[in-house]
Design a protein around this motif. Sequence first.
Motif, PDB file in Angstrom:
ATOM      1  N   LEU A  70       0.961  -1.283  -0.138  1.00  0.00           N
ATOM      2  CA  LEU A  70       0.031  -0.256   0.030  1.00  0.00           C
ATOM      3  C   LEU A  70       0.882   1.088   0.125  1.00  0.00           C
ATOM      4  N   SER A  71       0.678   2.186  -0.956  1.00  0.00           N
ATOM      5  CA  SER A  71       1.621   3.119  -1.225  1.00  0.00           C
ATOM      6  C   SER A  71       0.870   4.482  -1.290  1.00  0.00           C
ATOM      7  N   LYS A  95      -3.039   5.019   4.479  1.00  0.00           N
ATOM      8  CA  LYS A  95      -2.574   3.746   4.121  1.00  0.00           C
ATOM      9  C   LYS A  95      -2.593   2.530   5.296  1.00  0.00           C
ATOM     10  N   THR A  96      -2.367   3.178   6.436  1.00  0.00           N
ATOM     11  CA  THR A  96      -2.718   2.344   7.771  1.00  0.00           C
ATOM     12  C   THR A  96      -4.229   2.049   7.953  1.00  0.00           C
ATOM     13  N   LEU A 121      -5.021  -0.637   5.418  1.00  0.00           N
ATOM     14  CA  LEU A 121      -4.455  -1.952   5.704  1.00  0.00           C
ATOM     15  C   LEU A 121      -5.413  -2.525   6.857  1.00  0.00           C
ATOM     16  N   GLU A 168       4.829  -0.572   8.145  1.00  0.00           N
ATOM     17  CA  GLU A 168       5.269   0.483   7.141  1.00  0.00           C
ATOM     18  C   GLU A 168       6.945   0.175   7.186  1.00  0.00           C
ATOM     19  N   THR A 211       2.437  -4.863   3.414  1.00  0.00           N
ATOM     20  CA  THR A 211       3.321  -3.776   3.970  1.00  0.00           C
ATOM     21  C   THR A 211       2.593  -2.387   3.403  1.00  0.00           C
ATOM     22  N   THR A 212       3.006  -1.365   3.987  1.00  0.00           N
ATOM     23  CA  THR A 212       2.971   0.041   3.527  1.00  0.00           C
ATOM     24  C   THR A 212       4.317   0.794   3.182  1.00  0.00           C
TER      25      THR A 212
END
Length: 445
Positions: free
Chosen positions: A223-224, A231-232, A235, A301, A323-324
């Motif tokens: 996730l960008s 992002k979080t 997620l 992250e 992940t981010t």
Amino acid sequence: MTEIFTASQVETPPMVGEDASLNVEQAALVHRVHQRLIQDIDMVALEQQPPEDARKAIEATVRALISEMASGLYGETKEASVKAVLDEVVGLGPIQYLVDDQTVSEIMINATDEVYFERDGIIYLSAARFRDNEHIMRIVERIIAPLGRRVDESSPYVDARLPDGSRVNVVIPPLVPRGPTVTIRKFRPDMYTADDLIANGTFTESIGSFLRACVRLRLNMVLSGGTGTGKTTLLNAISTYLPSSERIITIEDPIELKLQQKHVISMEARPPNIEGHNQVTQRDLVRNALRMRPDRIIVGEVRGPEAFDMMQAMNTGHEGSMTTVHANTTRDALARIENMILMAALDLPIRAIREQMASALHLVIQLTRSSDGRRRVTNIAEITGMESDIVTMQDLFRFEQTGVDDQGRVQGDLVPTGIRPTFAELFERSGVDFDWGAVARANWG
């Protein structure tokens, strides 16, 4: 560019405990009562009591002192003064009402008379004021002292966390000449669900079905997005699609994820102590997680060399990991991960790093915060392999802006590009219930 408003410029929703705008006389009274309270109360004895009992004892003393020192004070003005003193003693002073307000997502202290907050993606100037820089530092010490952290000239910045999980960053002079700067990213106790994100326009219902299917297929996802793009939050939302039968290990710095599954092990990186020793990095935790029999690893992250270990995990039987990463586009996300792997100083050739990335990653999901403050998924790209020394990608979904309405809100949709993903057949073979025709406007065959 993010716009900044004051209360006189824009009508904002009512805030909890809007008592930061005490007049000069009330602020002076609060200061005097607070100083008297420090002299009269045995703080050591209070710390041994339960928090609720201690607060009640302090409140009773505060009311008595205000009645003694300002006998003409009554009604709402008196209650506001009592709360202000309590916030000074057991809370975070002038910004406590912002901390209590669930609609506020970020609090930024730039100077004694410049306290901003963010609500719904828009930054406003608040009415909160500090007396001086020492007043700010007293609140800072209240935040970091229970965590064993310190901030001084030898260590002029620190990351900390409030009891509710909110992230705090503090920077002090000489790095910021004007005075201490505090940034609080608030933690939401009620995490957004996928349905919530669909309702607020982060993505559509069909995209939600697509992401659910990708999670069930155990595709590795990145996730960008930039800072504050959600992002979080995303997620957290898509983690609800994870099967409850799997063992999931989360690695963060600090902990923000709140997974709904029962079999979850949460791990948090640890900064060095005052002597500079005993640091535990995210890379250490990722490497240790591989020995803990995880089905999936979720890194909140990736910021450094742990990116290499994360790629290793995705390539060695831990499919479905997520992940981010901070990046402006899906292509930039791959470049960032590549640079972070290079930070591991393993002396790997660039081609070997890219081959590992192409093998490990399946999807990159890009999030963007628009000019109207709304956070959206703007691109979903699939990593398809390698051509020469280049990692190849293809866009599956792309946000197309159609305009801006009268209220300044960006209009548009996340639409399919018409490209059939290479893993489309996996959906059918695995029995995942996903209707490509309902999502694709173009003919994917």
